[in-house]
Design an enzyme around this catalytic site. Structure first.
Site, mmCIF file in Angstrom:
data_model
loop_
_atom_site.group_PDB
_atom_site.id
_atom_site.type_symbol
_atom_site.label_atom_id
_atom_site.label_comp_id
_atom_site.label_asym_id
_atom_site.label_seq_id
_atom_site.Cartn_x
_atom_site.Cartn_y
_atom_site.Cartn_z
ATOM 1 N N LYS A 46 1.004 -1.722 -0.328
ATOM 2 C CA LYS A 46 -0.208 -0.055 0.097
ATOM 3 C C LYS A 46 0.808 1.014 0.116
ATOM 4 C CE LYS A 46 -1.873 1.496 3.795
ATOM 5 N NZ LYS A 46 -1.329 2.606 4.197
ATOM 6 N N ASN A 47 1.512 1.243 1.336
ATOM 7 C CA ASN A 47 2.598 2.594 1.189
ATOM 8 C C ASN A 47 3.622 2.961 -0.114
ATOM 9 O OD1 ASN A 47 0.924 3.226 3.238
ATOM 10 N ND2 ASN A 47 2.629 2.703 5.090
ATOM 11 N N ARG A 116 -3.879 11.074 3.902
ATOM 12 C CA ARG A 116 -2.638 11.995 4.714
ATOM 13 C C ARG A 116 -2.094 11.487 2.674
ATOM 14 N NH1 ARG A 116 -0.029 14.306 8.313
ATOM 15 N NH2 ARG A 116 2.480 13.238 7.640
ATOM 16 N N CYS A 140 -4.549 12.646 13.129
ATOM 17 C CA CYS A 140 -5.104 11.603 12.587
ATOM 18 C C CYS A 140 -6.026 11.190 13.727
ATOM 19 C CB CYS A 140 -4.161 11.232 10.977
ATOM 20 S SG CYS A 140 -3.277 10.372 12.058
ATOM 21 N N ARG A 145 1.303 14.727 12.768
ATOM 22 C CA ARG A 145 2.260 13.968 12.112
ATOM 23 C C ARG A 145 1.726 15.503 11.499
ATOM 24 N NH1 ARG A 145 -0.752 8.619 9.516
ATOM 25 N NH2 ARG A 145 1.240 8.723 8.461
ATOM 26 N N PRO A 146 2.548 16.578 11.465
ATOM 27 C CA PRO A 146 3.325 17.587 11.172
ATOM 28 C C PRO A 146 3.801 17.407 9.681
ATOM 29 C CG PRO A 146 4.863 17.495 13.198
ATOM 30 C CD PRO A 146 3.858 16.337 12.343
ATOM 31 N N VAL A 147 4.195 18.586 8.626
ATOM 32 C CA VAL A 147 4.644 18.194 7.637
ATOM 33 C C VAL A 147 6.005 19.245 7.505
ATOM 34 C CG1 VAL A 147 2.527 16.632 6.053
ATOM 35 C CG2 VAL A 147 2.611 20.197 6.066
ATOM 36 N N LEU A 149 9.207 19.120 8.082
ATOM 37 C CA LEU A 149 10.001 18.142 7.621
ATOM 38 C C LEU A 149 10.349 18.257 5.454
ATOM 39 C CD1 LEU A 149 11.430 15.506 9.487
ATOM 40 C CD2 LEU A 149 11.615 17.996 9.194
ATOM 41 N N ASP A 332 3.571 0.044 12.159
ATOM 42 C CA ASP A 332 2.881 0.133 11.312
ATOM 43 C C ASP A 332 2.586 -2.114 11.488
ATOM 44 O OD1 ASP A 332 2.867 1.996 9.799
ATOM 45 O OD2 ASP A 332 3.715 1.013 8.264
ATOM 46 N N VAL A 354 7.650 5.697 17.216
ATOM 47 C CA VAL A 354 7.705 6.647 16.021
ATOM 48 C C VAL A 354 6.125 7.436 15.807
ATOM 49 C CG1 VAL A 354 7.198 6.462 13.633
ATOM 50 C CG2 VAL A 354 8.237 4.537 14.835
ATOM 51 N N ARG A 424 -9.633 0.503 4.282
ATOM 52 C CA ARG A 424 -8.315 1.269 3.672
ATOM 53 C C ARG A 424 -6.714 0.858 3.156
ATOM 54 N NH1 ARG A 424 -6.254 4.847 8.234
ATOM 55 N NH2 ARG A 424 -4.625 4.540 6.557
HETATM 56 N N1 EPU Z 1 7.335 14.302 11.873
HETATM 57 C C1 EPU Z 1 7.542 15.141 11.778
HETATM 58 N N2 EPU Z 1 7.325 16.435 10.411
HETATM 59 C C2 EPU Z 1 7.366 15.967 9.688
HETATM 60 C C3 EPU Z 1 7.405 14.380 8.879
HETATM 61 C C4 EPU Z 1 7.269 13.712 9.938
HETATM 62 O O1 EPU Z 1 7.586 14.975 13.072
HETATM 63 O O2 EPU Z 1 7.712 16.639 8.859
HETATM 64 C C5 EPU Z 1 6.929 12.884 12.490
HETATM 65 C C6 EPU Z 1 5.662 12.069 12.487
HETATM 66 O O3 EPU Z 1 4.718 13.344 13.295
HETATM 67 C C7 EPU Z 1 5.906 11.528 13.276
HETATM 68 C C8 EPU Z 1 7.194 10.928 12.525
HETATM 69 O O4 EPU Z 1 7.425 11.798 12.062
HETATM 70 O O5 EPU Z 1 6.255 11.105 14.521
HETATM 71 C C9 EPU Z 1 6.905 9.271 11.402
HETATM 72 O O6 EPU Z 1 6.982 10.344 10.283
HETATM 73 P P1 EPU Z 1 6.408 9.493 8.808
HETATM 74 O O7 EPU Z 1 7.208 10.889 8.456
HETATM 75 O O8 EPU Z 1 7.625 9.038 8.997
HETATM 76 O O9 EPU Z 1 5.300 8.722 8.895
HETATM 77 P P2 EPU Z 1 4.249 8.723 6.940
HETATM 78 O O10 EPU Z 1 5.153 8.798 5.891
HETATM 79 O O11 EPU Z 1 3.105 10.065 7.643
HETATM 80 C C10 EPU Z 1 4.246 6.946 6.339
HETATM 81 C C11 EPU Z 1 3.726 5.244 6.056
HETATM 82 C C12 EPU Z 1 2.683 5.203 7.585
HETATM 83 C C13 EPU Z 1 3.529 4.752 8.274
HETATM 84 C C14 EPU Z 1 4.564 5.186 8.999
HETATM 85 C C15 EPU Z 1 6.253 5.167 9.459
HETATM 86 C C16 EPU Z 1 2.282 6.173 4.335
HETATM 87 C C17 EPU Z 1 1.925 6.356 3.079
HETATM 88 N N3 EPU Z 1 2.807 5.777 5.012
HETATM 89 O O12 EPU Z 1 3.625 8.113 7.526
HETATM 90 O O13 EPU Z 1 1.915 3.783 7.193
HETATM 91 O O14 EPU Z 1 3.548 4.598 10.034
HETATM 92 O O15 EPU Z 1 5.486 6.324 7.450
HETATM 93 O O16 EPU Z 1 6.871 4.087 9.056
HETATM 94 O O17 EPU Z 1 3.466 6.006 3.612
HETATM 95 C C18 EPU Z 1 0.537 2.634 8.005
HETATM 96 O O18 EPU Z 1 0.047 1.568 7.036
HETATM 97 O O19 EPU Z 1 -1.256 1.714 8.824
HETATM 98 C C19 EPU Z 1 1.401 3.809 7.951
HETATM 99 C C20 EPU Z 1 0.690 4.645 8.939
#
Ligand code: EPU
Length: 463
Positions: A46-47, A116, A140, A145-147, A149, A332, A354, A424
């Site tokens: 999926k991811n 997201r 969520c 889950r900020p953006v 970065l 996950d 995480v 999902r």
């Molecule tokens: N984070 C920040 N700032 C940012 C981005 C992330 O602080 O700008 C923090 C997040 O808040 C979190 C940590 O970094 O605490 C990890 O977040 P990451 O960005 O790595 O996760 P993501 O890209 O939003 C993907 C997967 C998730 C999976 C995580 C970690 C996708 C679509 N989603 O999310 O998948 O848990 O990486 O491996 O790729 C799932 O499939 O159930 C799922 C939640």
């Protein structure tokens, strides 16, 4: 047991059942303690699929993606692309995407707020068009889950980024409208930020180096997809990724890797029901931390063929788990592993590092008789001899899988509600389990009260 079954029956329309279809169904009814046997096919990741679909925006020609899982999240990402003017044609697990004409650079709020991962279109849109308007996805069920970065990285590459009325406006100034290569250090190896920036850098002028990059297999899959389109990327899968921008990318035909989290979930299905089952296709290396922890618990996983695993159960013992970015133990898989540890002899400590709010399944597992205490980011699990079936509510995608696993092992009947989470991210989970011999079915609930899970109703998605 009789008392519990009565309570469950009361919450279901068992006297006057409606026709059970996938569309109207809203709970999984599981009869536990049925042994599993046989083989299960693992779907595409999926991811990976979500990121690769966003990545097709980089290319001005047709792309074919194979091994695409059939999931609600994938359908939502398709809607996001379609809203941008992209043409999509899906036949079973193959998706043809024609991004030659992107109508506009604004992703719709209603769609981004539901998925997201659709925020990840910001990188490719900006790189290709020099401009992107993408709503902030918001928090969520599992965390804020900020953006930041993603945004900081794009700024380092020369984009002008501002947030107005909840929408991220990103523009590249200058005549050519091209991003510029930059040295980017990520404070945290975020999967999404690594993917966004790597995609953006493929079309930038010059070289981009992403340090402290995420090393997840899905990042590598996305890099391989971009390389198949002609991108120059090296180091994906390590913590330093180097991208040399090219003026344009070309058409490709690409197959997505197997879903390691779905595979891990089925390994636990075997372990928790004390059943020997096999699964393929898988890339065993992607499951190293999960297989290692299963070994500590007393469950053997044998690599039968390069892409095929067999789980051989044993007496379950406690172990400790700490979730970490790859190659650490995946967040996950934390909920599913917790389900297993509830039945493992001794005390286990699970530490979720995480996401800040990913222990909500504890309360639901406790309803089934699990003995778990939460202290901050730790859950202390005391193994119990048995779980008993109960009505439970899925709080996020992986929590829903954990509750199904617990239901497979519990005495009596379990009703898992909140299936929009499960749909999902797991392709045909109940059919795959039924084919292994599990006894479960979807049922229509009589009283599908929003009070069951108000948070889910307000903000139903998120991966
Ligand atoms: N984070 C920040 N700032 C940012 C981005 C992330 O602080 O700008 C923090 C997040 O808040 C979190 C940590 O970094 O605490 C990890 O977040 P990451 O960005 O790595 O996760 P993501 O890209 O939003 C993907 C997967 C998730 C999976 C995580 C970690 C996708 C679509 N989603 O999310 O998948 O848990 O990486 O491996 O790729 C799932 O499939 O159930 C799922 C939640």
């Amino acid at each position: 047991m009789i008392v519990e079954d009565r309570a469950i029956n009361a919450s279901l329309s068992l006297k006057n059942p409606k026709p059970l279809t996938k569309e109207n169904a809203s709970a999984l009814q599981i009869w536990g303690k049925v042994p599993l046997r046989g083989h299960v096919n693992i779907s595409g990741a999926k991811n990976s699929a979500l990121a690769i679909m966003a990545g097709t925006l980089l290319c001005g020609e047709d792309c074919r993606i194979r091994n695409l899982p059939n999931l609600v999240d994938i359908a939502r990402m398709s809607q996001v692309l379609s809203a941008l003017g992209v043409k999509l044609n899906r036949q079973n697990n193959t998706l043809d995407i024609d991004s030659s004409h992107i109508g506009h650079s604004k992703a719709p709020y209603e769609l981004v707020s539901q998925l997201r991962a659709s925020f990840f279109v910001i990188g490719p849109l900006l790189a290709r068009l020099g401009s992107a308007r993408v709503p902030l996805p918001g928090g969520c069920a599992i965390g804020a889950r900020p953006v930041a970065l993603h945004v900081r990285g794009l700024q380092a590459m020369g984009a002008d980024v501002r947030i107005e009325h909840g929408i991220v406006h990103a523009d590249v100034k200058g005549r050519e409208g091209r991003l510029k290569g930059a040295n980017i250090y990520l404070d945290y190896p975020s999967v999404g930020a690594t993917e966004t920036l790597m995609m953006a850098a493929t079309l930038a002028q010059g070289e981009t180096i992403i340090d402290n990059a995420a090393q997840e297999p899905e990042v590598v899959d996305l890099a391989n997809f971009c390389r198949a389109m002609g991108a120059k990327i090296r180091g994906a899968g390590t913590n330093t990724i180097t991208i040399v921008g090219v003026p344009r990318l070309h058409s490709t035909d690409y197959a997505i890797i197997p879903d390691r989290i779905e595979a891990g979930t089925f390994l636990i299905a075997g372990a928790i029901t004390q059943s020997e089952i096999s699964l393929s296709p898988v890339l065993p290396d992607h499951l190293t931390p999960v297989i290692a922890k299963l070994g500590e618990v007393g469950v053997r996983v044998v690599v039968e063929a390069p892409n095929r695993l067999r789980v051989i159960p044993g007496a379950l013992k406690a172990t400790d788990i700490k979730t970490l970015p790859y190659p650490g133990f995946p967040t996950d898989m934390q909920a599913q592993f917790m389900a297993l540890l509830t039945l493992s002899e001794g005390n286990s400590v699970i530490t979720e590092t995480v996401f800040e709010n990913r222990l909500r399944h504890v309360a639901e597992l406790s309803r089934m008789g699990a003995d778990i205490r939460v202290k901050g980011q730790n859950a202390i699990v005391r193994g119990v001899p048995f779980l008993s079936g109960a009505p439970v509510m899925a709080t996020d995608l992986r929590a829903s899988a954990a509750l199904v696993l617990a239901g497979l092992a519990a005495e009596g009947m379990t009703i898992v509600k909140g299936l929009h989470h499960l749909d999902r991210g797991y392709e045909d989970l109940e059919t795959k389990l039924q084919n292994l011999g599990a006894k479960l079915e979807r049922v229509q609930l009589q009283e599908d009260s929003e009070e069951d899970d108000p948070k889910q109703t307000a903000n139903p998605v998120l991966s």
